[in-house]
Design a protein around this motif. Structure first.
Motif, short mmCIF file in Angstrom:
data_model
loop_
_atom_site.label_atom_id
_atom_site.label_comp_id
_atom_site.label_asym_id
_atom_site.label_seq_id
_atom_site.Cartn_x
_atom_site.Cartn_y
_atom_site.Cartn_z
N SER A 209 38.28 47.91 39.11
CA SER A 209 37.51 46.97 39.93
C SER A 209 38.34 45.73 40.24
CB SER A 209 36.23 46.56 39.19
OG SER A 209 36.57 45.78 38.05
N THR A 210 37.95 45.04 41.30
CA THR A 210 38.62 43.78 41.64
C THR A 210 38.50 42.79 40.49
OG1 THR A 210 38.11 44.12 43.98
CG2 THR A 210 38.64 41.87 43.29
N GLU A 211 37.35 42.79 39.82
CA GLU A 211 37.14 41.88 38.70
C GLU A 211 38.15 42.15 37.59
OE1 GLU A 211 33.69 42.43 36.06
OE2 GLU A 211 33.26 40.32 36.40
N LYS A 241 40.24 46.14 49.66
CA LYS A 241 38.89 46.20 49.09
C LYS A 241 38.31 44.83 48.79
CE LYS A 241 39.37 50.82 47.11
NZ LYS A 241 39.33 51.65 45.89
N GLU A 242 39.15 43.81 48.82
CA GLU A 242 38.66 42.47 48.53
C GLU A 242 39.40 41.48 49.42
OE1 GLU A 242 36.27 40.11 47.69
OE2 GLU A 242 36.08 41.48 46.00
N SER A 243 38.69 40.55 49.99
CA SER A 243 39.31 39.55 50.87
C SER A 243 39.95 38.45 50.03
CB SER A 243 38.25 38.93 51.78
OG SER A 243 37.35 38.13 51.01
N GLY A 246 37.35 36.23 48.76
CA GLY A 246 36.61 36.82 47.64
C GLY A 246 37.36 36.65 46.34
N ILE A 247 38.68 36.87 46.39
CA ILE A 247 39.51 36.71 45.19
C ILE A 247 39.52 35.24 44.75
CG2 ILE A 247 41.86 36.87 44.29
CD1 ILE A 247 42.26 39.22 46.28
#
Length: 333
Positions: A209-211, A241-243, A246-247
């Motif tokens: 996951s991005t997290e 998958k993540e902007s 968002g990060i």
């Protein structure tokens, strides 16, 4: 009613009347739905399974009141509806024909299932089902339950997976059962039947996951490993998958929690009090405390401020998302 009671009554074929299935965990909800549908006689299941979309109150009552076709009962599944509109319609029917709402819960030859994605705020419709003990919440899996789920799934694939590795997978992808099943199928396919899924297997085939990736990146930054962190960031951005925004938002949120931990450590507060104050998963809380020991509070405040500024820089047109993110990174670390 909870999941265990629903499972027991399904197994004993005691379900009748109306039920509301809701909650964030979609896979276990779908499995419960499949078990209930499986109660129908297969030879005439098609004739006894009805699906409604945005029904009126009258449509719903008419469908529920049908007689089963050569079986003990029939099943009506409602997937989409407006709580307020349906409740207003049922109340109107109740005024014309007292007992019409109550009939939904006392049906002897029908099971009516309202299946809702997610876990919305409580409404009058939900309260009606809750008051009848006919609302079943499928909550997010706990880490313990998710680990057992993973080990069970691995056994189905014919692979071996121990509790520690299962929890590593949970850290990487979260506790959503659909996601766990998908990533575990890749890992089990990689090692083959009879093989053992290891931490190295997960790092090779699992899409984290991005997290989780952000956690690792933040660990590297706080440890002074900037090159490693930039490589991780490049991989995340390249995946699409993540902007960058968002990060930046995630990093700001994490840094705020780390700052809270640092300030509480400076005040010599007990470990458990810090964990409780941070909240969230125990893993995330422990990670925040560990990271808090790497930088002084003043440096963390500076970092929080830098990432908080990303949104303003982008909206003002002074920077695009990517440059604003890198600017915050270089200012902070």
């Amino acid at each position: 009613m909870n999941e265990q009671t629903l499972y027991k009554e399904t197994k004993e074929r005691k379900l009748r009347g109306s039920y509301l299935l809701t909650g964030a965990e979609e896979l276990t909800k779908q499995e419960a739905l499949d078990r209930i549908i499986g109660m129908l006689d297969p030879s005439c299941a098609e004739m006894n399974l009805h699906r409604l979309k945005n029904p009126t109150a009258r449509d719903l009552l008419d469908a529920a009141g049908q007689l089963p076709f050569f079986d003990e009962f029939h099943i009506v599944i409602v997937n989409e509806w407006s709580d307020s509109e349906l409740m207003d319609g049922l109340n109107a029917e109740e005024k014309k024909n007292p007992g019409s709402i109550g009939r939904l819960f006392t049906l002897l030859d029908a099971i009516v299932l309202f299946v809702r994605r997610g876990d919305p705020k409580e409404t009058a419709f939900m309260k009606l089902f809750s008051s009848k003990d006919r609302m079943i919440r499928f909550d997010e899996l706990t880490a313990d339950r998710a680990a057992k789920f993973c080990m069970r799934e691995a056994a189905i694939y014919g692979s071996k997976l121990d509790d520690r590795t299962a929890r590593q997978l949970i850290e990487m992808v979260g506790t959503d059962a659909y996601r766990l099943r998908n990533e575990l199928s890749k890992a089990c396919g990689f090692v083959g039947a009879g093989g053992t899924v290891t931490k190295k297997t997960l790092e090779t085939v699992v899409t984290a996951s991005t997290e989780y990736n952000a956690f690792k990146m933040l660990d590297a930054l706080l440890a002074g490993k900037k090159d490693d962190a930039m490589r991780m960031l490049g991989t995340v951005l390249q995946s699409g998958k993540e902007s960058p925004m968002g990060i930046a938002g995630f990093l700001e949120g994490r840094l705020r929690l780390i700052l809270i931990a640092r300030e509480m450590l400076d005040r010599k507060r007990p470990h458990q009090e810090i964990v409780s104050r941070i909240g969230g998963s125990p893993y995330a809380a422990e990670a925040a405390i560990k990271n808090a020991k790497m930088l002084p509070a003043e440096s963390l405040r500076k970092a929080v401020s830098a990432f908080a500024e990303v949104n303003a820089l982008v909206k003002s047109g002074l920077c695009d998302e990517t440059n604003a993110l890198f600017k915050a990174l270089y200012q902070s670390f």
